[in-house]
Design an enzyme around this catalytic site. Structure first.
Site, PDB file in Angstrom:
ATOM      1  N   CYS A   1       0.843  -1.198   0.000  1.00  0.00           N
ATOM      2  CA  CYS A   1       0.000   0.000   0.000  1.00  0.00           C
ATOM      3  C   CYS A   1       0.879   1.250   0.000  1.00  0.00           C
ATOM      4  O   CYS A   1       1.561   1.514  -0.984  1.00  0.00           O
ATOM      5  CB  CYS A   1      -0.968  -0.038   1.182  1.00  0.00           C
TER       6      CYS A   1
ATOM      7  N   HIS B   1      -3.386  -5.775   1.001  1.00  0.00           N
ATOM      8  CA  HIS B   1      -2.698  -6.017   2.270  1.00  0.00           C
ATOM      9  C   HIS B   1      -2.656  -7.507   2.639  1.00  0.00           C
ATOM     10  O   HIS B   1      -3.567  -8.005   3.309  1.00  0.00           O
ATOM     11  CB  HIS B   1      -3.422  -5.272   3.400  1.00  0.00           C
TER      12      HIS B   1
ATOM     13  N   GLU C   1      -0.852  -8.891   4.867  1.00  0.00           N
ATOM     14  CA  GLU C   1      -0.704  -9.031   6.318  1.00  0.00           C
ATOM     15  C   GLU C   1      -2.052  -9.006   7.037  1.00  0.00           C
ATOM     16  O   GLU C   1      -2.150  -9.392   8.203  1.00  0.00           O
ATOM     17  CB  GLU C   1       0.225  -7.936   6.859  1.00  0.00           C
TER      18      GLU C   1
END
EC number: 6.3.5.3
Length: 231
Positions: free
Chosen positions: A86, A196, A198
């Site tokens: 990002c 994302h 994660e």
């Protein structure tokens, strides 16, 4: 294998990245402040999402001049694994580690929701445990994720197989050229992506599809360095 998570003023996904490394592969991971000038002890460096320096001027435009960025460029040249997520992707673009630029989403709205990605290149250190063409569920959260490059750069990305992820056909959330969600460097050791991973490491989060990105990194590193070097 040692991981670093860079932290700039305004980073807000650094903890998520740190916990993702801990929870998925259990490797040593450290927060590294933007004033650091030595990244030599790390094998993989994560540039997390957020709003570095408040996104003043342009997303990533100020972070690009942070002291740690010289060390990051050196790490990339040494072949170490670098992933920008990002705002981290935006920083990699601003620094010239990846080609192209980010524009505001076509809708001019911040988009935050699940997104389906197609794995376009499963032969990178970050995607080795995915299947070519596989669809994976990785969330997005950005207002300026509209990836842009000129025709010559796009042709080069395609020729070198540098397009790693595309948004599933018909679902492009931001207007990115050629539905691009993530690209890598020519030698494959630097990855930038807007979604994302994660935030997708456990089914409780809505998807565990991001977990294999971290296991891919570790597996590739082990294969490259041999089991005898693993701490």
């Amino acid at each position: 294998m040692n991981f670093a998570v860079l932290v700039f003023p305004g980073s807000n996904c650094d903890i998520d990245c740190y916990k993702a490394v801990e929870d998925t592969i259990g490797q040593p991971v450290s927060y590294v402040w933007h004033t650091e000038t030595d990244l030599s002890q790390y094998d993989c460096i994560i540039v997390p999402g957020g709003f570095s320096y408040g996104d003043y001027l342009r997303c990533g435009a100020i972070a690009r001049f942070a002291p740690v960025m010289n060390a990051l460029v050196q790490a990339a040249e040494q072949g170490k694994y670098i992933i920008g997520i990002c705002n981290g992707f935006q920083i990699l673009l601003e620094s010239g580690l990846l080609p192209g630029a980010m524009l505001r989403n076509e809708s001019l709205k911040f988009r935050c929701h699940a997104a389906m990605l197609q794995v376009e290149n499963a032969d990178t250190p970050f995607t080795s445990e995915y299947k070519q063409g596989e669809l994976i569920n990785i969330p997005i959260a950005h207002g300026e994720g509209n990836y842009y490059c000129d025709d010559a750069t796009l042709a080069e990305l395609k020729a070198n197989n540098q397009i790693v992820f595309r948004y599933e056909k018909g679902t492009n959330p931001n207007g990115s050229v050629d539905d691009i969600a993530g690209i890598c460097s020519k030698n494959g050791n630097v990855l930038g992506m807007m979604p994302h991973p994660e935030r997708a490491v456990h089914e409780l989060l809505g998807s565990a599809d991001g977990k294999r990105m971290f296991t891919s990194i570790l597996s590739t590193w082990r294969e490259k360095h041999g089991a005898a070097t693993i701490g």
